[in-house]
Design a protein around this motif. Structure first.
Motif, PDB file in Angstrom:
ATOM      1  N   LYS A 240      65.121  68.780 -54.405  1.00 23.49           N
ATOM      2  CA  LYS A 240      65.113  67.533 -55.156  1.00 23.49           C
ATOM      3  C   LYS A 240      63.737  66.890 -55.011  1.00 23.49           C
ATOM      4  N   ALA A 241      63.213  66.379 -56.123  1.00 23.73           N
ATOM      5  CA  ALA A 241      61.912  65.709 -56.104  1.00 23.73           C
ATOM      6  C   ALA A 241      61.979  64.482 -57.001  1.00 23.73           C
ATOM      7  N   ALA A 242      61.376  63.380 -56.551  1.00 27.63           N
ATOM      8  CA  ALA A 242      61.462  62.130 -57.292  1.00 27.63           C
ATOM      9  C   ALA A 242      60.236  61.269 -57.021  1.00 27.63           C
ATOM     10  N   VAL A 243      59.967  60.358 -57.953  1.00 22.38           N
ATOM     11  CA  VAL A 243      58.928  59.344 -57.787  1.00 22.38           C
ATOM     12  C   VAL A 243      59.521  58.000 -58.171  1.00 22.38           C
ATOM     13  N   ALA A 244      58.903  56.921 -57.670  1.00 24.20           N
ATOM     14  CA  ALA A 244      59.423  55.584 -57.963  1.00 24.20           C
ATOM     15  C   ALA A 244      58.313  54.553 -57.883  1.00 24.20           C
ATOM     16  N   LEU A 245      58.504  53.474 -58.627  1.00 23.83           N
ATOM     17  CA  LEU A 245      57.733  52.246 -58.456  1.00 23.83           C
ATOM     18  C   LEU A 245      58.640  51.257 -57.761  1.00 23.83           C
ATOM     19  N   GLU A 246      58.153  50.687 -56.644  1.00 23.59           N
ATOM     20  CA  GLU A 246      59.006  49.829 -55.829  1.00 23.59           C
ATOM     21  C   GLU A 246      58.379  48.452 -55.623  1.00 23.59           C
ATOM     22  N   HIS A 247      59.260  47.479 -55.411  1.00 26.66           N
ATOM     23  CA  HIS A 247      58.826  46.112 -55.132  1.00 26.66           C
ATOM     24  C   HIS A 247      57.940  46.081 -53.892  1.00 26.66           C
ATOM     25  N   ILE A 248      56.868  45.317 -53.962  1.00 23.81           N
ATOM     26  CA  ILE A 248      55.911  45.255 -52.863  1.00 23.81           C
ATOM     27  C   ILE A 248      56.105  43.979 -52.046  1.00 23.81           C
ATOM     28  N   THR A 249      56.052  44.113 -50.730  1.00 23.86           N
ATOM     29  CA  THR A 249      55.966  42.970 -49.824  1.00 23.86           C
ATOM     30  C   THR A 249      54.880  43.278 -48.798  1.00 23.86           C
ATOM     31  N   ASN A 250      54.107  42.264 -48.426  1.00 26.53           N
ATOM     32  CA  ASN A 250      53.011  42.441 -47.480  1.00 26.53           C
ATOM     33  C   ASN A 250      53.218  41.566 -46.253  1.00 26.53           C
ATOM     34  N   ASP A 251      53.017  42.141 -45.083  1.00 23.20           N
ATOM     35  CA  ASP A 251      53.068  41.387 -43.831  1.00 23.20           C
ATOM     36  C   ASP A 251      51.636  41.210 -43.349  1.00 23.20           C
ATOM     37  N   ILE A 252      51.144  39.971 -43.404  1.00 21.53           N
ATOM     38  CA  ILE A 252      49.752  39.668 -43.076  1.00 21.53           C
ATOM     39  C   ILE A 252      49.697  38.931 -41.736  1.00 21.53           C
ATOM     40  N   ASP A 253      48.956  39.471 -40.788  1.00 16.85           N
ATOM     41  CA  ASP A 253      48.741  38.808 -39.505  1.00 16.85           C
ATOM     42  C   ASP A 253      47.321  38.249 -39.485  1.00 16.85           C
ATOM     43  N   THR A 254      47.208  36.918 -39.427  1.00 18.04           N
ATOM     44  CA  THR A 254      45.875  36.297 -39.428  1.00 18.04           C
ATOM     45  C   THR A 254      45.252  36.276 -38.038  1.00 18.04           C
ATOM     46  N   GLY A 255      46.046  36.538 -37.012  1.00 15.85           N
ATOM     47  CA  GLY A 255      45.520  36.673 -35.663  1.00 15.85           C
ATOM     48  C   GLY A 255      44.688  35.479 -35.209  1.00 15.85           C
ATOM     49  N   ASN A 256      43.480  35.777 -34.740  1.00 14.70           N
ATOM     50  CA  ASN A 256      42.614  34.736 -34.177  1.00 14.70           C
ATOM     51  C   ASN A 256      41.692  34.088 -35.200  1.00 14.70           C
ATOM     52  N   LEU A 257      41.972  34.282 -36.491  1.00 11.29           N
ATOM     53  CA  LEU A 257      41.149  33.605 -37.503  1.00 11.29           C
ATOM     54  C   LEU A 257      41.197  32.091 -37.353  1.00 11.29           C
ATOM     55  N   ARG A 258      42.268  31.593 -36.748  1.00  8.79           N
ATOM     56  CA  ARG A 258      42.378  30.142 -36.545  1.00  8.79           C
ATOM     57  C   ARG A 258      41.251  29.611 -35.665  1.00  8.79           C
ATOM     58  N   LEU A 259      40.657  30.495 -34.823  1.00 12.55           N
ATOM     59  CA  LEU A 259      39.550  30.068 -33.974  1.00 12.55           C
ATOM     60  C   LEU A 259      38.285  29.819 -34.785  1.00 12.55           C
ATOM     61  N   THR A 407      44.169  45.518 -34.324  1.00 10.93           N
ATOM     62  CA  THR A 407      42.764  45.295 -34.681  1.00 10.93           C
ATOM     63  C   THR A 407      42.109  44.405 -33.625  1.00 10.93           C
ATOM     64  N   ASN A 408      40.770  44.306 -33.674  1.00 10.83           N
ATOM     65  CA  ASN A 408      40.066  43.640 -32.582  1.00 10.83           C
ATOM     66  C   ASN A 408      40.114  42.114 -32.636  1.00 10.83           C
ATOM     67  N   PHE A 409      40.732  41.553 -33.684  1.00 12.26           N
ATOM     68  CA  PHE A 409      40.793  40.088 -33.739  1.00 12.26           C
ATOM     69  C   PHE A 409      42.232  39.588 -33.852  1.00 12.26           C
ATOM     70  N   GLN A 410      43.193  40.471 -33.532  1.00 14.13           N
ATOM     71  CA  GLN A 410      44.569  40.007 -33.441  1.00 14.13           C
ATOM     72  C   GLN A 410      44.762  39.268 -32.125  1.00 14.13           C
ATOM     73  N   SER A 411      45.790  38.418 -32.098  1.00 13.48           N
ATOM     74  CA  SER A 411      46.032  37.614 -30.900  1.00 13.48           C
ATOM     75  C   SER A 411      46.592  38.475 -29.775  1.00 13.48           C
ATOM     76  N   ALA A 412      46.548  37.940 -28.586  1.00 14.85           N
ATOM     77  CA  ALA A 412      47.040  38.671 -27.418  1.00 14.85           C
ATOM     78  C   ALA A 412      48.537  38.918 -27.504  1.00 14.85           C
ATOM     79  N   THR A 413      49.277  38.051 -28.198  1.00  8.98           N
ATOM     80  CA  THR A 413      50.737  38.174 -28.263  1.00  8.98           C
ATOM     81  C   THR A 413      51.205  38.976 -29.474  1.00  8.98           C
ATOM     82  N   ALA A 414      50.291  39.580 -30.220  1.00  7.67           N
ATOM     83  CA  ALA A 414      50.693  40.374 -31.383  1.00  7.67           C
ATOM     84  C   ALA A 414      51.496  41.597 -30.943  1.00  7.67           C
ATOM     85  N   PHE A 415      52.468  41.992 -31.753  1.00  8.41           N
ATOM     86  CA  PHE A 415      53.282  43.164 -31.460  1.00  8.41           C
ATOM     87  C   PHE A 415      52.408  44.408 -31.401  1.00  8.41           C
TER      88      PHE A 415
END
Length: 475
Positions: A240-259, A407-415
């Protein structure tokens, strides 16, 4: 003469069936001749003694009597009422409509503590790494959130099979996290090779989900149901072979940009501009199955309430998922491994799609930090075995994890990593009933190395029900 006319009438009546059945002019004329001869003989006269005029007169009288008899028969006849044969709008067996579901009670004793919005299941990402963050250790919980109800229609239309399904459970997520409320699992329709609606992503392999009673399940497997448009372009010979277009959701971590700029950091969001592209190739047999799936996606971001929505940008996300199940005697092994960038939104638990990076550029008398976004690398795996000890006793045991390269600018408590393991023993007293205990262990590790764990016991009672084919009641 009166007696003779009655004889003539009788002769005509006797001859009338022959007239009705004959249908040809020669047959009718012959029958009238027979009737006339019989009438003349009945009066004691010889047919040969009659003149042509007398014979013709007699034939006319017989013909008139015949017409009167026919008219009387038509007037006296009671019309027969026939019921037209019922032609069903569909052929029996062409369509099936089933209501199905199950009731499940989960009695949970947690020896540690998790985020209270997710205390009815074990998600490593929801385990605290700070002691006492969600209260003191120990919690008892009874939940019916896994209970499920669905309706499924199947059959054939225009020579092609169709399926439509609507299914929900009571496990609130998102804004309803922690609530016992309706959550749609499936809402789709398929016809032939085409599917539209919400169901399992093509990037996912639902057949490796083990026989656990915990709701969320292994952390290191792809597991998400997306609204999608799907085309299965090959389905024969076990392939079986198939292709699809699927709904997109993005998880954005801003990390230490607040500094650097707290206002900008709090205003960055995913910009979901184009759908994800997924594909799947699968081969199945009596021994089990193997599946290879992939995803290609644009992971983007922008900033609200800024000039031209800057900063903004996007990265390419991609992933490969190799999975399979293999039967061996009493055991069924369920294995999977997934790797990619920017694919955390497809994982069962933990991670982020984009994370911040900074480049340090020396300047005279200072250092300049130049931030950028990076699609985060992720690896996940799971290895479980389901054991059928007998018709009434089963077990499932295994381990799973997923890990991101922060990444190098994520917070210390990031998963950074989530681990999950479980073992159970279930009793099946009937085909639609099972009950039994499950022991679960989970651990979360953060970017800075801090970790937290959770150990719990869950005892579940599960009862399936089904209407079978509702259309069958009408056939």
């Amino acid at each position: 003469m009166r007696y003779g006319r009655w004889l003539i009438f009788s002769a005509a009546f006797i001859a009338s069936p022959a007239l009705a059945l004959g249908g040809a002019a020669s047959t009718a004329s012959s029958s009238l001749e027979v009737a006339a001869t019989a009438a003349v003989s009945a009066q004691g006269a010889s047919p040969d003694s009659m003149t042509p005029q007398e014979r013709q007169q007699l034939l006319d009288e017989i013909r008139a009597l015949r017409d009167r008899v026919t008219a009387l028969e038509g007037r006296a006849q009671v019309p027969v009422q026939t019921t037209p044969e019922f032609t069903p709008a569909r052929k029996p067996g062409d369509h099936n409509l089933e209501l199905y579901g199950f009731i499940q009670l989960d009695a949970i004793q947690d020896f540690d503590r998790v985020n209270p919005d997710w205390d009815a299941t074990l998600r490593p990402s929801r385990i605290p790494t700070t002691k006492g963050q969600f209260g003191s250790d120990g919690q008892s919980l009874f939940s019916i959130r896994q209970s499920r109800l669905g309706a499924k229609a199947t059959g054939t239309i225009a020579g092609k099979p169709y399926e439509a399904k609507f299914e929900f459970d009571l496990y609130g997520t998102g804004a309803d996290a922690g609530q016992t409320t309706m959550r749609i699992r499936h809402a789709y329709a398929s016809w032939g090779p085409f599917l539209a609606g919400q169901t399992n992503s093509l990037f996912m392999d639902g057949d490796i989900f083990p026989n656990v009673v915990d709701y969320w399940g292994p952390a290191g497997m792809v597991f998400v149901r997306n609204p999608q448009l799907r085309w299965t372009f090959w389905n024969k010979g076990g392939w079986k072979a198939a292709v699809a277009l699927e709904h997109i959701t993005n998880d954005i971590d801003t990390g230490n940009l607040r500094l650097i700029d707290e206002g900008v950091a709090s205003s960055i969001r995913g910009d979901e501009k184009v759908p994800d592209l997924t594909a799947q190739v699968r081969y199945a047999g009596s021994w089990g199955h193997v599946q290879l799936a992939g995803v290609l996606r644009r992971v983007g971001y922008d900033t609200i309430d800024t000039a031209n929505n800057e900063p903004k940008g996007h990265k390419m996300g991609w992933g490969v998922d190799l999975t399979g199940s293999f039967k061996a005697s009493l055991a069924t092994f369920r294995l999977g491994a997934v790797y990619g960038r920017g694919i955390a939104s497809y994982m069962n638990d933990g991670g982020m799609d984009l994370g911040p990076n900074v480049a340090v550029i020396p300047q005279p008398g200072s250092l300049v930090l130049v931030p950028s976004a990076e699609a985060v690398k992720l690896f996940g795996m799971m290895a479980y075995v389901d054991l059928n000890w007998s018709k009434q006793w089963t077990s499932s045991v295994g381990y799973s994890f997923d890990k991101v390269d922060n990444t190098n600018f994520q917070s210390a408590t990031a998963f950074e990593k989530g681990q999950y393991a479980s073992v159970n023993l279930l009793w099946h007293p009937a085909d639609n009933i099972f009950t039994g205990p499950e022991l679960l262990w989970g651990k979360r590790t953060d970017n800075d190395g801090n970790s937290g764990k959770d150990v719990r016991v869950q005892y579940s009672f599960h009862w399936d029900f089904s209407s079978k084919n509702l259309w069958g009641l009408l056939e």
